[in-house]
Scaffold this active site. Structure first.
Site, PDB file in Angstrom:
ATOM      1  N   GLU A  41      98.502  39.327  64.193  1.00 35.64           N
ATOM      2  CA  GLU A  41      99.701  39.642  63.417  1.00 35.64           C
ATOM      3  C   GLU A  41     100.614  40.387  64.386  1.00 35.64           C
ATOM      4  O   GLU A  41     100.391  41.547  64.699  1.00 35.64           O
ATOM      5  CB  GLU A  41      99.330  40.523  62.217  1.00 35.64           C
ATOM      6  CG  GLU A  41     100.523  40.988  61.414  1.00 35.64           C
ATOM      7  CD  GLU A  41     100.161  42.125  60.462  1.00 35.64           C
ATOM      8  OE1 GLU A  41      99.066  42.117  59.863  1.00 35.64           O
ATOM      9  OE2 GLU A  41     100.984  43.053  60.335  1.00 35.64           O
ATOM     10  N   ARG A  45     108.174  45.029  65.338  1.00 37.54           N
ATOM     11  CA  ARG A  45     108.637  46.385  65.651  1.00 37.54           C
ATOM     12  C   ARG A  45     109.266  46.427  67.024  1.00 37.54           C
ATOM     13  O   ARG A  45     109.869  47.419  67.404  1.00 37.54           O
ATOM     14  CB  ARG A  45     107.455  47.360  65.638  1.00 37.54           C
ATOM     15  CG  ARG A  45     106.917  47.581  64.262  1.00 37.54           C
ATOM     16  CD  ARG A  45     105.686  48.439  64.301  1.00 37.54           C
ATOM     17  NE  ARG A  45     104.832  48.040  63.209  1.00 37.54           N
ATOM     18  CZ  ARG A  45     103.670  48.583  62.928  1.00 37.54           C
ATOM     19  NH1 ARG A  45     103.192  49.550  63.677  1.00 37.54           N
ATOM     20  NH2 ARG A  45     102.968  48.161  61.916  1.00 37.54           N
ATOM     21  N   LYS A 129      98.487  42.745  50.788  1.00 37.32           N
ATOM     22  CA  LYS A 129      98.036  43.757  51.751  1.00 37.32           C
ATOM     23  C   LYS A 129      97.936  45.080  50.970  1.00 37.32           C
ATOM     24  O   LYS A 129      98.752  45.326  50.072  1.00 37.32           O
ATOM     25  CB  LYS A 129      99.081  43.847  52.859  1.00 37.32           C
ATOM     26  CG  LYS A 129      98.895  44.953  53.869  1.00 37.32           C
ATOM     27  CD  LYS A 129      99.912  44.768  55.003  1.00 37.32           C
ATOM     28  CE  LYS A 129     100.042  46.017  55.836  1.00 37.32           C
ATOM     29  NZ  LYS A 129     100.889  45.821  57.021  1.00 37.32           N
TER      30      LYS A 129
END
Ligand code: 3PG
Length: 212
Positions: A41, A45, A129
């Site tokens: 994943e 960022r 999640k």
């Protein structure tokens, strides 16, 4: 869509990757594939995310590569263009979730409460999640909510490590655990591929130990 979640389950631990330099995508992809966690994943960022997703997807076709920390529909577009096969977000934004569903890409939004999870389920999601897992009550919270939301599966992420991951993986409502402990940013930056390889293999072995 279900096929991607079947792969999440088979891999068991989803490495959450922060890359400052897209050049690291190649050696890291090799470490992950060789070590038994052929998945990443890659978080949006950093500006290297899209290129890193593209590199891993191209160089390691067997690898399941997705995008994390996806906050906007514009990032969904960039992730899909780069080749991402799934989208992860730290929070639950119905706009982003609906957009992913329209684009037919699996999405696991970050949720903490039964209300957020219910809203996600009512948009058609079967997996969410649970974030940040350890500071939000950990496995006990998941078990509490899972008792009511019986159809839902969880991907806990945040504060999970080689010590506590076994307990999560042993609960049948956990599709996979997300975590960065085996892809530590500092080790990637320092090019410590052997050290990373040992951490990846340790994590992959834990999945085998718990799930067979
Ligand atoms: C993150 O936000 O970086 C992910 O949730 C991973 O959390 P972790 O670094 O605690 O594994």
């Amino acid at each position: 869509m279900d096929k991607i979640f079947d792969r999440f389950h088979a891999i068991g631990i989803i490495p959450v990757v922060v890359l400052d330099d897209a050049k690291d995508a190649l050696p890291l992809g090799k470490v992950l594939c060789d070590g038994g966690l052929p998945c990443a994943e890659v978080t949006f960022r950093t500006s290297a995310a899209a290129e890193a997703i593209a590199t891993m997807s191209k160089e390691f076709p067997e690898m399941l590569v997705g995008a994390g920390t996806v906050l906007t529909t514009e990032q969904v577009d960039r992730a899909i263009s780069a080749g991402a096969k799934f989208i992860v977000s730290p929070g639950f934004d119905p706009v982003v979730v609906k957009y992913c569903l329209e684009k037919n890409i699996p999405v696991t939004p970050g949720t903490q409460t039964a209300s957020e999870m219910l809203a996600a389920m009512n948009l058609g999601l079967k997996v969410v999640k649970f974030f940040p897992a350890e500071t939000s009550g950990g496995l006990a919270s998941i078990k509490g909510i899972a008792a009511a939301l019986t159809e839902l599966k969880f991907m806990p992420t945040g504060g999970i490590n080689a010590k506590n991951v076994r307990d999560y993986l042993a609960f049948d409502k956990i599709i996979a655990c997300g975590g960065s402990w085996m892809v530590k940013k500092d080790l990637i930056k320092a090019g410590k591929w052997e050290e990373l390889s040992a951490l990846v293999k340790e994590a992959a072995n834990i999945v085998k130990e718990i799930r067979g």
